[in-house]
Design a protein around this motif. Structure first.
Motif, short mmCIF file in Angstrom:
data_model
loop_
_atom_site.label_atom_id
_atom_site.label_comp_id
_atom_site.label_asym_id
_atom_site.label_seq_id
_atom_site.Cartn_x
_atom_site.Cartn_y
_atom_site.Cartn_z
N VAL A 1 1.93 0.26 0.90
CA VAL A 1 0.68 -0.47 0.63
C VAL A 1 0.86 -1.35 -0.61
O VAL A 1 0.47 -2.52 -0.61
CB VAL A 1 -0.51 0.50 0.44
CG1 VAL A 1 -1.72 -0.23 -0.15
CG2 VAL A 1 -0.88 1.16 1.76
N THR B 1 2.62 -4.71 0.18
CA THR B 1 2.15 -5.63 1.21
C THR B 1 2.10 -7.05 0.65
O THR B 1 2.03 -7.25 -0.57
CB THR B 1 0.76 -5.22 1.76
OG1 THR B 1 -0.14 -5.07 0.65
CG2 THR B 1 0.85 -3.93 2.56
N CYS C 1 -5.65 1.61 0.30
CA CYS C 1 -5.09 2.83 0.91
C CYS C 1 -6.05 3.44 1.93
O CYS C 1 -5.69 4.41 2.61
CB CYS C 1 -4.72 3.83 -0.17
SG CYS C 1 -3.24 3.35 -1.09
N ALA D 1 1.15 -1.65 6.35
CA ALA D 1 2.04 -0.79 5.57
C ALA D 1 2.79 0.18 6.47
O ALA D 1 3.98 0.43 6.26
CB ALA D 1 1.24 -0.04 4.51
#
Length: 163
Positions: free
Chosen positions: A23, A26, A149, A158
């Protein structure tokens, strides 16, 4: 030169370290969904992805631009970057991210900036101001990371990077 100021923040997210790390790395529109720091970011020199030695151009949401370079890239645990060129008032700017398993089953993400300001005669005042500004910035950024997240679009991108 004295001790460089350090600004640090952490959060526990309900993801395993490899996915939390992914994440944080990204790019493009996916990155903009969660990272309030960045207006634009791109890899330089034809690099297709992050790796030690890769340089990036980042434009801050207020328009400031910085070229930084990955000094370490070790999925799923650490990322380190340093400023190559950037705003005139930084003589040094570096950042690091660390991801470690948390007893809850999630991941503790720790983000840290260290920096020094110039000119030297103004540094003591500029660095005190910098700590306040960067603390606010890193807190907003890590809160955005935590939201990312939990964002299905971010998690899908992710997850593709992890598999």
């Amino acid at each position: 030169m004295g001790v460089m100021p350090i600004v640090e923040s952490s959060v526990v997210v309900p993801l395993e370290p490899a996915l939390a790390f992914a994440v944080s790395q990204t790019t493009g529109a996916v990155r903009l969904r969660w990272d309030p720091f960045i207006r634009r970011q791109s890899f330089l020199d034809g690099a297709p992805a992050p790796a030690t030695g890769v340089r990036t151009l980042t434009q801050h949401r207020l328009g400031l631009r910085m070229v930084s370079q990955y000094v370490s890239y070790r999925p799923p645990t650490t990322v380190g970057m340093k400023m190559v060129t950037g705003p005139w008032f930084f003589s040094v700017m570096a950042a690091g991210w660390r991801f470690e398993p948390h007893p809850s089953g999630g991941t503790r993400a720790v983000w840290r900036y260290n920096f020094s300001c110039r000119p030297a005669w103004l540094a003591p005042l500029a660095e005190r101001i910098g700590v306040v500004v960067l603390r606010r910035d890193i807190e907003r950024r890590i809160a955005g990371f935590a939201r990312g997240c939990a964002d299905p679009v971010v998690l899908a991108a992710a997850s593709d990077a992890v598999s």
